[in-house]
Design a protein around this motif. Sequence first.
Motif, short mmCIF file in Angstrom:
data_model
loop_
_atom_site.label_atom_id
_atom_site.label_comp_id
_atom_site.label_asym_id
_atom_site.label_seq_id
_atom_site.Cartn_x
_atom_site.Cartn_y
_atom_site.Cartn_z
N TRP A 114 47.98 -2.58 63.72
CA TRP A 114 48.64 -3.78 63.85
C TRP A 114 48.62 -4.48 62.29
CZ3 TRP A 114 51.05 -4.27 68.04
CH2 TRP A 114 50.54 -4.05 69.27
N GLY A 115 48.31 -3.60 61.34
CA GLY A 115 48.15 -4.03 59.86
C GLY A 115 47.69 -3.00 59.09
N LYS A 116 47.27 -3.46 57.85
CA LYS A 116 46.38 -2.49 56.84
C LYS A 116 44.94 -2.52 57.44
CE LYS A 116 49.89 -1.73 54.09
NZ LYS A 116 50.35 -0.17 53.98
N ILE A 117 44.38 -1.54 57.12
CA ILE A 117 42.86 -1.37 57.18
C ILE A 117 42.46 -1.03 55.59
CG2 ILE A 117 41.02 0.00 57.93
CD1 ILE A 117 42.84 1.09 60.16
N ARG A 118 41.45 -1.82 55.38
CA ARG A 118 40.91 -2.01 53.85
C ARG A 118 39.50 -1.82 53.89
NH1 ARG A 118 45.30 -3.85 50.81
NH2 ARG A 118 46.70 -5.10 51.90
N GLY A 119 39.11 -1.02 52.98
CA GLY A 119 37.47 -0.74 53.04
C GLY A 119 37.20 0.13 51.81
N TYR A 120 36.22 1.22 51.75
CA TYR A 120 35.72 1.95 50.72
C TYR A 120 35.22 2.98 51.20
CZ TYR A 120 36.28 -2.40 47.55
OH TYR A 120 36.73 -3.14 47.03
N VAL A 121 35.40 4.17 50.68
CA VAL A 121 34.99 5.56 51.21
C VAL A 121 33.91 5.88 49.86
CG1 VAL A 121 36.84 6.93 50.53
CG2 VAL A 121 34.97 7.81 52.15
N ALA A 122 32.72 6.20 49.98
CA ALA A 122 31.94 6.82 48.91
C ALA A 122 31.65 8.22 48.98
CB ALA A 122 30.56 5.92 48.62
N GLY A 127 30.78 15.95 44.99
CA GLY A 127 32.17 16.03 45.11
C GLY A 127 32.54 16.61 46.46
N LYS A 128 31.68 16.65 47.36
CA LYS A 128 31.92 17.40 48.73
C LYS A 128 31.29 16.38 49.96
CE LYS A 128 30.78 21.71 46.81
NZ LYS A 128 29.97 22.84 46.84
N THR A 129 30.64 15.55 49.73
CA THR A 129 29.82 14.83 50.82
C THR A 129 30.07 13.38 50.86
OG1 THR A 129 28.24 16.62 50.83
CG2 THR A 129 27.70 14.71 52.14
N VAL A 130 30.40 12.89 51.96
CA VAL A 130 30.73 11.18 52.31
C VAL A 130 29.30 10.67 52.20
CG1 VAL A 130 31.48 9.67 53.69
CG2 VAL A 130 32.69 11.58 53.66
N ALA A 131 29.23 9.78 51.08
CA ALA A 131 27.84 9.04 50.94
C ALA A 131 28.19 7.86 52.01
CB ALA A 131 27.90 8.47 49.60
N GLY A 132 29.19 7.12 52.27
CA GLY A 132 29.36 6.21 53.15
C GLY A 132 30.59 5.69 53.29
#
Length: 234
Positions: A114-122, A127-132
């Motif tokens: 229904w619209g834009k999703i805004r956030g952050y990915v760390a 350089g391989k693993t998602v921190a959060g």
Amino acid sequence: MSDQLKSIAFTVAIALVCSLLLTGAATGLKDRKLRNVAVDRQKNILKSVGLLDYDRQATVAQIERLYQDKIRCYAMDGTGRIVGGDSDAIPVCFYVKDAQPAAYILPVVSRGLWGKIRGYVAIEKDGKTVAGFSVYSHNETPGLGGEIEKPWFQENFVGKRIVDEAGDFAAVGIAKGKVADAIAADRQANYVDGISGATLTGKFLTGGLKEILLDYEPLSEQFRAGPVSLPAGS
């Protein structure tokens, strides 16, 4: 002056006074509103690298102090080189620990149902693993796609990978159901559990995350190759 003219004059006067009061209130609250927006952004950046728990309530002063101590924001060019604040460059922030980047934080702007999703990915410094992952703005349906803002969903990203078993770029996405049931064993590290009844939200967010992570792949490749230094004076 006739009663009719008096009524008109009174109405105009009331309208003028109300207009002046609303203008004054909007002007007076502008700085507070801008600060609240900045603090919300800082809070979600801190959440994305685990410096704030997803369900922890922190004061504005605590958020601002932690952000100032631990986060440094720059920009990068298309090759992944860290540069100054050029408006044509790509924004990126870093969680700095012992004067070295411990993780880098990417802004998420993705299509939603229904619209834009805004956030952050760390991403961790490997350089391989998602921190959060954190979401601070969306228009998804409460109880369905709106679950993307809940701690249980966001915490699932921690430890996921943006590369496959061979070390090649693979992004991270949302499964259609449970990862263990929907995804082959050799790809499960690249997916989080989906949200029941919100397949389209998961589909759009998966596509958005892939696009964003591809934009930052030159930087990720540098981190995978070895330590990355920030500009002098950071």
